[in-house]
Design an enzyme around this catalytic site. Structure first.
Site, PDB file in Angstrom:
ATOM      1  N   TYR A   1       0.877  -1.168   0.029  1.00 25.37           N
ATOM      2  CA  TYR A   1      -0.027  -0.274   0.366  1.00 25.37           C
ATOM      3  C   TYR A   1       0.867   1.147  -0.027  1.00 25.37           C
ATOM      4  O   TYR A   1       0.763   2.034  -0.564  1.00 25.37           O
ATOM      5  CB  TYR A   1      -0.952   0.067   1.010  1.00 25.37           C
ATOM      6  CG  TYR A   1      -2.044  -0.907   0.853  1.00 25.37           C
ATOM      7  CD1 TYR A   1      -3.678  -0.332   0.240  1.00 25.37           C
ATOM      8  CD2 TYR A   1      -1.656  -2.359   1.605  1.00 25.37           C
ATOM      9  CE1 TYR A   1      -4.486  -1.132   0.196  1.00 25.37           C
ATOM     10  CE2 TYR A   1      -3.337  -3.316   1.230  1.00 25.37           C
ATOM     11  CZ  TYR A   1      -4.050  -2.851   0.642  1.00 25.37           C
ATOM     12  OH  TYR A   1      -5.268  -3.129   1.184  1.00 25.37           O
TER      13      TYR A   1
ATOM     14  N   LYS B   1       6.152   9.759  13.646  1.00 21.85           N
ATOM     15  CA  LYS B   1       5.017   8.585  13.234  1.00 21.85           C
ATOM     16  C   LYS B   1       3.895   8.135  14.710  1.00 21.85           C
ATOM     17  O   LYS B   1       2.844   7.947  14.550  1.00 21.85           O
ATOM     18  CB  LYS B   1       5.482   7.742  12.343  1.00 21.85           C
ATOM     19  CG  LYS B   1       4.613   6.713  12.171  1.00 21.85           C
ATOM     20  CD  LYS B   1       3.616   7.702  10.582  1.00 21.85           C
ATOM     21  CE  LYS B   1       2.859   6.115  10.132  1.00 21.85           C
ATOM     22  NZ  LYS B   1       1.905   7.015   9.724  1.00 21.85           N
TER      23      LYS B   1
ATOM     24  N   GLY C   1     -10.356   0.539  14.580  1.00 21.64           N
ATOM     25  CA  GLY C   1      -9.249  -0.130  14.324  1.00 21.64           C
ATOM     26  C   GLY C   1      -8.089   0.038  13.352  1.00 21.64           C
ATOM     27  O   GLY C   1      -8.138   1.064  13.658  1.00 21.64           O
TER      28      GLY C   1
ATOM     29  N   CYS D   1      -2.858   0.747  11.267  1.00 26.31           N
ATOM     30  CA  CYS D   1      -1.949   1.855  11.710  1.00 26.31           C
ATOM     31  C   CYS D   1      -2.577   1.877  13.440  1.00 26.31           C
ATOM     32  O   CYS D   1      -1.729   1.916  14.275  1.00 26.31           O
ATOM     33  CB  CYS D   1      -2.477   3.098  11.371  1.00 26.31           C
ATOM     34  SG  CYS D   1      -1.311   2.653   9.159  1.00 26.31           S
TER      35      CYS D   1
HETATM   36  N1  LIG Z   1      -1.057   1.075   4.515  1.00 29.77           N
HETATM   37  C1  LIG Z   1      -0.675   2.446   5.102  1.00 29.77           C
HETATM   38  O1  LIG Z   1      -1.649   3.632   4.593  1.00 29.77           O
HETATM   39  C2  LIG Z   1       0.432   3.108   6.023  1.00 29.77           C
HETATM   40  C3  LIG Z   1       0.374   4.465   5.637  1.00 29.77           C
HETATM   41  C4  LIG Z   1       1.548   4.722   6.563  1.00 29.77           C
HETATM   42  C5  LIG Z   1       2.861   3.912   6.982  1.00 29.77           C
HETATM   43  N2  LIG Z   1       2.587   2.163   7.042  1.00 29.77           N
HETATM   44  C6  LIG Z   1       3.490   1.884   7.179  1.00 29.77           C
HETATM   45  O2  LIG Z   1       4.406   1.838   5.958  1.00 29.77           O
HETATM   46  C7  LIG Z   1       5.096   0.025   5.909  1.00 29.77           C
HETATM   47  C8  LIG Z   1       4.243  -0.476   4.657  1.00 29.77           C
HETATM   48  O3  LIG Z   1       2.966  -0.984   5.052  1.00 29.77           O
HETATM   49  P1  LIG Z   1       2.369  -1.332   3.766  1.00 29.77           P
HETATM   50  O4  LIG Z   1       0.085  -1.307   4.085  1.00 29.77           O
HETATM   51  O5  LIG Z   1       2.903  -0.815   2.307  1.00 29.77           O
HETATM   52  O6  LIG Z   1       1.770  -2.779   4.047  1.00 29.77           O
HETATM   53  P2  LIG Z   1       2.107  -4.226   2.827  1.00 29.77           P
HETATM   54  O7  LIG Z   1       2.017  -4.636   3.602  1.00 29.77           O
HETATM   55  O8  LIG Z   1       0.582  -3.597   2.043  1.00 29.77           O
HETATM   56  O9  LIG Z   1       3.252  -4.049   1.658  1.00 29.77           O
HETATM   57  C9  LIG Z   1       4.651  -4.381   2.648  1.00 29.77           C
HETATM   58  C10 LIG Z   1       5.193  -4.779   0.983  1.00 29.77           C
HETATM   59  O10 LIG Z   1       6.061  -6.047   1.783  1.00 29.77           O
HETATM   60  C11 LIG Z   1       7.171  -6.946   1.080  1.00 29.77           C
HETATM   61  N3  LIG Z   1       7.424  -7.287   1.122  1.00 29.77           N
HETATM   62  C12 LIG Z   1       8.406  -8.155   2.674  1.00 29.77           C
HETATM   63  N4  LIG Z   1       9.205  -8.324   3.193  1.00 29.77           N
HETATM   64  C13 LIG Z   1       9.616  -7.270   1.867  1.00 29.77           C
HETATM   65  C14 LIG Z   1      11.245  -8.063   1.942  1.00 29.77           C
HETATM   66  N5  LIG Z   1      12.296  -8.629   2.572  1.00 29.77           N
HETATM   67  N6  LIG Z   1      11.855  -7.320   0.977  1.00 29.77           N
HETATM   68  C15 LIG Z   1      11.175  -6.868  -0.358  1.00 29.77           C
HETATM   69  N7  LIG Z   1       9.486  -6.823  -0.152  1.00 29.77           N
HETATM   70  C16 LIG Z   1       9.470  -7.054   1.782  1.00 29.77           C
HETATM   71  C17 LIG Z   1       5.520  -7.976   1.062  1.00 29.77           C
HETATM   72  O11 LIG Z   1       5.281  -8.957   0.855  1.00 29.77           O
HETATM   73  C18 LIG Z   1       4.691  -6.976   0.899  1.00 29.77           C
HETATM   74  O12 LIG Z   1       3.784  -6.672  -0.348  1.00 29.77           O
HETATM   75  C19 LIG Z   1       4.479  -0.370   7.447  1.00 29.77           C
HETATM   76  O13 LIG Z   1       5.335  -0.460   8.038  1.00 29.77           O
HETATM   77  C20 LIG Z   1       3.210   0.169   7.605  1.00 29.77           C
HETATM   78  O14 LIG Z   1       2.982   0.594   9.178  1.00 29.77           O
HETATM   79  C21 LIG Z   1       1.181   2.205   5.941  1.00 29.77           C
END
Ligand SMILES: NC(=O)c1ccc[n+]([C@@H]2O[C@H](COP(=O)([O-])OP(=O)(O)OC[C@H]3O[C@@H](n4cnc5c(N)ncnc54)[C@H](O)[C@@H]3O)[C@@H](O)[C@H]2O)c1
Length: 402
Positions: free
Chosen positions: A13, A204, A255, A258
């Site tokens: 995401y 954050k 929920g 985050c």
């Molecule tokens: N989704 C949100 O709205 C949001 C907002 C702010 C911060 N975050 C933070 O951003 C980070 C990522 O969240 P997200 O929602 O994108 O997660 P996500 O699960 O959608 O995507 C993470 C991706 O990383 C891949 N991955 C795992 N290990 C890996 C590795 N060693 N090398 C390469 N790829 C790998 C997974 O296969 C997955 O596709 C988290 O720390 C989350 O807390 C997310």
């Protein structure tokens, strides 16, 4: 750094939209993910996640050759880590994905490279990763730049907010902060705020803990008002007439992946100090259990009065209004806590999803026609016209958007 080549580790995401935005500035971006399905989908110009405008953007940058995906990283100028940071046992942050991503680029790093962590991380993670890097590659100690830059985007508005939100950027030293700030200035139009790595990490966690604590205040008020026989919605509206009071709306709980998760990263590392933050988490986690008991009691009262158990419609499953995301949703917790129980029969309504793995979904019109009781769990827009019924059940959930 002119026209840096970028490697994005993690294409979820956060990682995929960020990689696509950077690629749209005509920089070469290699997106890396451990899931072959994700890599194949992106290389075919498709997307595996739902986010407005992302599909067109990815299609365009892939077909123009600015973005491609792979299972393994390659040498580059900038490496960005956007992999998951869930919590594990006893709500302790799990940074093993960040560490695995860091280790995957160890042999590729070169002098002058910039290594950035965007994953939401406990304080000190950036320094831990820097230590891993410099232990393996001590010759890079003076020349590798390492920084932390958290992501604040709102799902549903990611493409706009990636460019327009302000960013907080903290390096492990002044040169790292400067290098990272220069890099983000290529694609961010919002303000760039330099600081130290630990402050950026804590920033954050602070933002989400602030939200959680304020929602907990509203949720606690809702329990007090229920006992006192006061309408909490009216109370909050009146209290907010004070020029310096701005109480949020209570709901079924908190929920998502985050706000319900990140405060534990502070509590876990500072258990003695983080009293309020911990208490807020517990209050918000308790709310769905309380709602379950309220609905059961209302169902029993109905049965006493009518000589049969009621048919109850549970309205909404998502973790907040007008989205389709059920992750960590308190409404799901309520539904699972009630369904199958002896007090009532249930119909579940969630207009934003097609299927639910735990049971059948009922269209809203059918549910409102058949049900004896309506329980507003999520303030979705289609439920607004039913508000006139809400006075009977307003202890059960959110009537207004938070
Ligand atoms: N989704 C949100 O709205 C949001 C907002 C702010 C911060 N975050 C933070 O951003 C980070 C990522 O969240 P997200 O929602 O994108 O997660 P996500 O699960 O959608 O995507 C993470 C991706 O990383 C891949 N991955 C795992 N290990 C890996 C590795 N060693 N090398 C390469 N790829 C790998 C997974 O296969 C997955 O596709 C988290 O720390 C989350 O807390 C997310």
């Amino acid at each position: 750094m002119n026209n840096p080549k970028v490697v994005m580790l993690g294409l979820g995401y956060i990682g995929l939209p960020t990689a696509a935005i950077i690629a749209s500035k005509k920089l070469q971006v290699l997106g890396v993910d451990v899931q072959a399905r994700v890599v194949d989908t992106i290389n075919a110009g498709g997307v595996h996640i739902i986010e407005p405008d992302l599909d067109g953007l990815v299609k365009s940058v892939v077909s123009n050759g600015w973005l491609r995906a792979a299972l393994k990283p390659e040498p580059a100028d900038v490496f960005i880590v956007a992999v998951p940071t869930p919590f594990g046992e006893e709500k302790r942050p799990d940074i093993s994905y960040v560490e695995a991503a860091t280790r995957s680029v160890l042999p590729l790093l070169r002098p002058g490279n910039l290594f950035i962590i965007e994953s939401t991380s406990p304080v000190g993670t950036t320094r831990k990763m820097a230590k891993i890097i410099f232990e393996a590659r001590p010759e890079l100690r003076e020349s590798l730049r390492v920084a932390y830059c958290p992501e604040r985007v709102l799902p549903g508005k990611v493409i706009y907010e990636l460019e327009h939100n302000d960013r907080v950027i903290g390096g492990i030293d002044a040169a790292s902060t400067q290098a990272a700030t220069d890099f983000y200035s290529i694609f961010v139009r919002g303000g760039l705020h330099p600081t130290h790595d630990k402050t950026a990490e804590m920033c954050k966690l602070t933002e989400n803990s602030f939200r959680d604590t304020n929602i907990a205040f509203a949720n606690e008020l809702s329990l007090i008002c229920d006992k006192a026989g006061i309408n909490v919605w009216e109370l909050i509206e009146l209290a907010n007439k004070h020029p310096r009071v701005k109480i949020l709306q209570p709901g079924t709980g908190v929920g998502g992946h985050c706000i319900a998760v990140d405060p534990w990263f502070i509590v876990s590392d500072f258990p003695a100090e983080a009293q309020l933050i911990r208490r807020a988490r517990l209050i918000n986690d308790f709310k769905p259990l309380w709602v379950v008991e309220k609905v059961k009691n209302a169902a029993l009262a109905f049965a006493l009065e009518h000589g049969r158990k009621p048919l109850v419609a549970l309205l909404g499953l998502a973790f907040k209004p007008n989205i389709d995301d059920l992750r960590e949703s308190p409404a799901v917790q309520v539904a699972l806590g009630l369904m199958g129980g002896p007090e009532a029969d249930y119909l579940v309504v969630e207009p934003n999803v097609e299927q639910w793995k735990h049971g059948a979904l009922t269209p809203l019109d059918e549910a409102t026609r058949r049900a004896d009781m309506l329980v507003f769990l999520v303030a979705h827009r289609p439920f607004e016209r039913l508000e006139q019924h809400a006075h009977e059940l307003d202890f059960c959930g959110a009537r207004k958007n938070r």
